[in-house]
Write a protein that holds these residues in place. Structure first.
Motif, PDB file in Angstrom:
ATOM      1  N   PRO A   1      66.736   8.411 -12.964  1.00  0.00           N
ATOM      2  CA  PRO A   1      66.410   7.825 -14.273  1.00  0.00           C
ATOM      3  C   PRO A   1      65.164   8.497 -14.872  1.00  0.00           C
ATOM      4  N   PHE A   2      65.134   8.527 -16.192  1.00  0.00           N
ATOM      5  CA  PHE A   2      63.979   9.102 -16.892  1.00  0.00           C
ATOM      6  C   PHE A   2      63.571   8.109 -17.977  1.00  0.00           C
ATOM      7  N   PRO A   3      62.299   7.737 -18.048  1.00  0.00           N
ATOM      8  CA  PRO A   3      61.922   6.680 -18.994  1.00  0.00           C
ATOM      9  C   PRO A   3      61.972   7.143 -20.441  1.00  0.00           C
ATOM     10  N   GLY A   4      62.285   6.225 -21.343  1.00  0.00           N
ATOM     11  CA  GLY A   4      62.331   6.535 -22.773  1.00  0.00           C
ATOM     12  C   GLY A   4      61.082   7.257 -23.285  1.00  0.00           C
ATOM     13  N   PRO A   5      59.877   6.785 -22.946  1.00  0.00           N
ATOM     14  CA  PRO A   5      58.673   7.448 -23.473  1.00  0.00           C
ATOM     15  C   PRO A   5      58.396   8.807 -22.804  1.00  0.00           C
ATOM     16  N   GLY A   6      59.264   9.201 -21.888  1.00  0.00           N
ATOM     17  CA  GLY A   6      59.201  10.536 -21.311  1.00  0.00           C
ATOM     18  C   GLY A   6      57.897  10.836 -20.575  1.00  0.00           C
ATOM     19  N   LEU A   7      57.473  12.090 -20.693  1.00  0.00           N
ATOM     20  CA  LEU A   7      56.302  12.517 -19.927  1.00  0.00           C
ATOM     21  C   LEU A   7      55.003  11.897 -20.445  1.00  0.00           C
ATOM     22  N   ALA A   8      55.068  11.231 -21.613  1.00  0.00           N
ATOM     23  CA  ALA A   8      53.842  10.625 -22.142  1.00  0.00           C
ATOM     24  C   ALA A   8      53.275   9.583 -21.183  1.00  0.00           C
ATOM     25  N   VAL A   9      54.166   8.930 -20.402  1.00  0.00           N
ATOM     26  CA  VAL A   9      53.642   7.933 -19.460  1.00  0.00           C
ATOM     27  C   VAL A   9      53.394   8.554 -18.086  1.00  0.00           C
ATOM     28  N   ARG A  10      53.548   9.869 -18.016  1.00  0.00           N
ATOM     29  CA  ARG A  10      53.241  10.558 -16.757  1.00  0.00           C
ATOM     30  C   ARG A  10      52.071  11.525 -16.914  1.00  0.00           C
ATOM     31  N   VAL A  11      51.678  11.770 -18.161  1.00  0.00           N
ATOM     32  CA  VAL A  11      50.398  12.450 -18.405  1.00  0.00           C
ATOM     33  C   VAL A  11      49.433  11.301 -18.659  1.00  0.00           C
ATOM     34  N   LEU A  12      48.659  10.945 -17.657  1.00  0.00           N
ATOM     35  CA  LEU A  12      47.779   9.790 -17.824  1.00  0.00           C
ATOM     36  C   LEU A  12      46.624  10.200 -18.728  1.00  0.00           C
ATOM     37  N   GLY A  13      46.185   9.259 -19.552  1.00  0.00           N
ATOM     38  CA  GLY A  13      45.137   9.617 -20.516  1.00  0.00           C
ATOM     39  C   GLY A  13      45.783  10.314 -21.701  1.00  0.00           C
ATOM     40  N   GLU A  14      44.998  11.184 -22.348  1.00  0.00           N
ATOM     41  CA  GLU A  14      45.513  11.779 -23.588  1.00  0.00           C
ATOM     42  C   GLU A  14      46.657  12.765 -23.343  1.00  0.00           C
ATOM     43  N   VAL A  15      47.643  12.694 -24.215  1.00  0.00           N
ATOM     44  CA  VAL A  15      48.803  13.575 -24.095  1.00  0.00           C
ATOM     45  C   VAL A  15      48.643  14.737 -25.062  1.00  0.00           C
ATOM     46  N   ASN A  16      48.649  15.942 -24.561  1.00  0.00           N
ATOM     47  CA  ASN A  16      48.673  17.092 -25.470  1.00  0.00           C
ATOM     48  C   ASN A  16      49.534  18.187 -24.851  1.00  0.00           C
ATOM     49  N   GLU A  17      49.806  19.205 -25.635  1.00  0.00           N
ATOM     50  CA  GLU A  17      50.742  20.237 -25.211  1.00  0.00           C
ATOM     51  C   GLU A  17      50.298  20.899 -23.898  1.00  0.00           C
ATOM     52  N   ASP A  18      48.999  21.202 -23.776  1.00  0.00           N
ATOM     53  CA  ASP A  18      48.532  21.885 -22.556  1.00  0.00           C
ATOM     54  C   ASP A  18      48.765  21.032 -21.325  1.00  0.00           C
ATOM     55  N   ARG A  19      48.438  19.758 -21.442  1.00  0.00           N
ATOM     56  CA  ARG A  19      48.597  18.874 -20.271  1.00  0.00           C
ATOM     57  C   ARG A  19      50.080  18.645 -19.970  1.00  0.00           C
ATOM     58  N   LEU A  20      50.879  18.548 -21.030  1.00  0.00           N
ATOM     59  CA  LEU A  20      52.329  18.394 -20.801  1.00  0.00           C
ATOM     60  C   LEU A  20      52.877  19.609 -20.062  1.00  0.00           C
ATOM     61  N   ASN A  21      52.380  20.788 -20.439  1.00  0.00           N
ATOM     62  CA  ASN A  21      52.891  22.001 -19.785  1.00  0.00           C
ATOM     63  C   ASN A  21      52.512  22.067 -18.303  1.00  0.00           C
ATOM     64  N   ILE A  22      51.305  21.640 -17.986  1.00  0.00           N
ATOM     65  CA  ILE A  22      50.889  21.622 -16.572  1.00  0.00           C
ATOM     66  C   ILE A  22      51.849  20.712 -15.789  1.00  0.00           C
ATOM     67  N   LEU A  23      52.091  19.531 -16.375  1.00  0.00           N
ATOM     68  CA  LEU A  23      52.957  18.571 -15.695  1.00  0.00           C
ATOM     69  C   LEU A  23      54.376  19.122 -15.557  1.00  0.00           C
ATOM     70  N   ARG A  24      54.876  19.751 -16.610  1.00  0.00           N
ATOM     71  CA  ARG A  24      56.245  20.296 -16.576  1.00  0.00           C
ATOM     72  C   ARG A  24      56.419  21.302 -15.448  1.00  0.00           C
ATOM     73  N   GLU A  25      55.416  22.173 -15.301  1.00  0.00           N
ATOM     74  CA  GLU A  25      55.522  23.203 -14.253  1.00  0.00           C
ATOM     75  C   GLU A  25      55.530  22.548 -12.872  1.00  0.00           C
ATOM     76  N   ALA A  26      54.605  21.599 -12.672  1.00  0.00           N
ATOM     77  CA  ALA A  26      54.493  20.949 -11.359  1.00  0.00           C
ATOM     78  C   ALA A  26      55.760  20.150 -11.047  1.00  0.00           C
ATOM     79  N   ASP A  27      56.256  19.439 -12.062  1.00  0.00           N
ATOM     80  CA  ASP A  27      57.434  18.598 -11.869  1.00  0.00           C
ATOM     81  C   ASP A  27      58.657  19.451 -11.521  1.00  0.00           C
TER      82      ASP A  27
END
Ligand code: XMP
Length: 513
Positions: free
Chosen positions: A390-416
């Motif tokens: 399952p993948f939550p509706g709000p997506g990676l926004a609830v997995r980038v804790l704190g502020e969500v921005n493109e750089d942080r999303l990209n770090i998470l995407r690579e690790a995930d």
């Protein structure tokens, strides 16, 4: 969509009621759960092939105990009472129920003492699962005792002529060795059902019903790439063709390459009429400087509705909205639910039908998740797509804790991506209910080569669960974890530490926000 042949399950509040329904459906017979107060008139008009009375937490003599109309036993429809259901049969038809000296809970030895039709081919001695505090002390007239256990001299009863059966144990629970056989005997030999509940039959009937319902109008659907809405879209597309418009809103909060893969798969393999809206900039601009989890969820939910609605308005013929609602969300439950606090505001497309004045098409309202997967398989959706976590509706926004921005999303995407690929190559993806990486809002000190680093922490989450309501952390082989950690730290720029989450739900939740 309701097939002609069904077993009706009346729910008296047992924690196992859904399990009964699933076991019956696994036998390819449709079953439906209703609260115990379901009216006799409705039952008569629906003509179920059999009725099962579930267990329940109360005693039949409790002041607030659920009751049934005794007319139920005069309908010439076979009845099987389980636990509380057995006691109701006894009480309603003139027998007696009393508190037991010892509450029986867990495994017990059961002995068949009369070869009832219910026990055809059932071992004379077997293990059953019990959970009760009351006992039938006197059976109603016309009944015989068909089995006993150490603490329950009246462990099963039957009236073979009237086809009324009762068991004190739970045949639906896997610990009851001969449980499936007993249910099979009831459903086929006693009720005379045939095996008509199959994905093929479901698809054919649903397709005809959807065509009939929608007529010459059109329908719209939000295609996020989740299993339920994807299978629903493919099914409805089969019925309506180009009159189904699918809208994929890319919120910029998806996993690596996810949006592109979804678009490609549905366009190439299923020829869906699919509109792709890249709204990443809008979502990310609205999430700027937002750190509160609930606020993130609200912004994402309302932005989604806004984007979707704007697109839908371009199609004035649209009268229907397709949703992948599942059976567990709609079952009328008899358990008393207190007003529970909002833990997280779940984002889905709720709110859209009212706002846009749309009627709903929910082809899976009567289905469990594994049945939707079987339908998806039949509709040729790839196994690895159907089996996705399952993948939550709000997506990676609830997995980038704190502020969500493109750089942080990209770090998470690579690790995930590394994490999930390693789980897949270790062959354990299907053992895990959900696995994902989380980017923490802290930095820690590390050393790489001769240099000090001060970088991000990735937390890994993996849980086992059956429905997401409760969950336990997955026990990884340490070598797999070590490998994942090394790969992430070596190849994801900006990460110098990986930790593993060992909390269960409750008291934690599966997602971190
Ligand atoms: P929690 O974190 O509440 O999650 O233990 C339980 C399950 O629900 C998923 N989840 C969501 N699903 N919209 C969804 O469609 C949401 O807003 C949402 N939030 C959590 C979560 O991934 C887990 O499977």
């Amino acid at each position: 969509m309701t097939p002609e042949e069904k077993i009706l399950i009346l729910d008296f509040g047992s924690q196992y009621t859904q399990l009964i329904a699933r076991r019956i459906r696994e036998l390819k017979v449709y079953s439906e759960i209703h609260a115990y107060g379901y009216s006799i008139d409705k039952i008569k008009s629906e003509k179920p092939k059999g009725i099962i009375l579930s267990g329940g937490p109360l005693s039949v003599y409790d002041k607030n105990a659920p009751e049934i109309n005794s007319e139920l036993f005069e309908l010439d429809i076979p009845v099987l009472g389980i636990c509380f259901g057995l006691q109701l049969i006894a009480k309603n038809l003139g027998g007696k129920v009393e508190p037991a000296d010892n509450r029986e809970y867990g495994k017990a030895k059961f002995e068949v003492t009369y070869k009832s039709k219910l026990f055809k081919n059932v071992d004379e001695n077997s293990i059953v699962w019990m959970s009760h505090g009351d006992l039938v002390s006197q059976i109603p007239e016309g009944f015989i005792i068909t089995g006993k256990s150490e603490n329950s001299p009246v462990c099963s009863i039957s009236n073979e002529t009237k086809k009324i059966y009762g068991v004190q144990f739970h045949p639906e629970v896997a610990h009851t060795k001969e449980g499936v056989k007993i249910l099979r005997n009831f459903v086929f030999d006693i009720c005379g059902c045939s095996r008509t509940w199959t994905p093929q039959n479901f698809i054919a009937t649903a397709e005809a019903e959807i065509k009939n319902k929608v007529g010459s109008k059109s329908a719209i659907c939000a295609l996020s790439g989740g299993v339920d809405s994807s299978v629903a879209a493919v099914l409805v597309n089969k019925a309506l063709g180009d009159r189904l418009i699918c809208v994929h809103v890319d919120s910029g909060l998806m996993r690596k390459n996810e949006s592109a893969d979804i678009i490609k798969m549905f366009k190439e393999n299923f020829h869906l009429r699919l509109i792709h809206i890249n709204a990443s900039e809008l979502f990310l601009s609205r999430l700027k400087n937002v750190t509160d989890p609930e606020q993130k969820r609200k912004i994402i939910g309302s932005t989604f509705i806004e984007v979707f609605e704007k697109e839908a308005k371009k199609f004035p013929d649209v009268e229907y909205l397709v949703q992948g609602t599942l059976y567990p969300d709609v079952i009328e439950s008899v358990s008393v639910k207190g007003a529970s606090a909002t833990i997280k505001t779940h984002h889905n497309v709720g709110g859209l039908p009212e706002k846009m004045n749309l009627k709903l098409i929910e082809p899976f309202r009567e289905l469990f998740k594994d049945e939707v997967r079987a339908i998806g398989k039949e509709l040729q959706l790839a196994d690895d797509f159907i089996g996705r976590h399952p993948f939550p509706g709000p997506g990676l926004a609830v997995r980038v804790l704190g502020e969500v921005n493109e750089d942080r999303l990209n770090i998470l995407r690579e690790a995930d991506e590394i994490y999930i690929n390693e789980i897949k190559s270790a062959g354990i993806y299907n053992e895990i209910w959900q696995a994902f990486a989380v980017l923490l809002p802290v930095q820690t000190v590390g050393v790489m080569g001769d240099f000090r680093t001060y970088e991000n922490v990735i937390a890994l989450r993996a849980v086992t669960s059956t429905d997401g309501m409760t969950a336990d952390w997955y026990r990884f082989d340490h070598a797999i974890l070590e490998n994942i950690s090394n790969k992430i730290i070596r190849s994801v720029k900006g990460v110098n530490r990986v930790v593993y989450d060992i909390s269960s739900k409750p008291p934690s939740t599966i997602e971190w926000e």
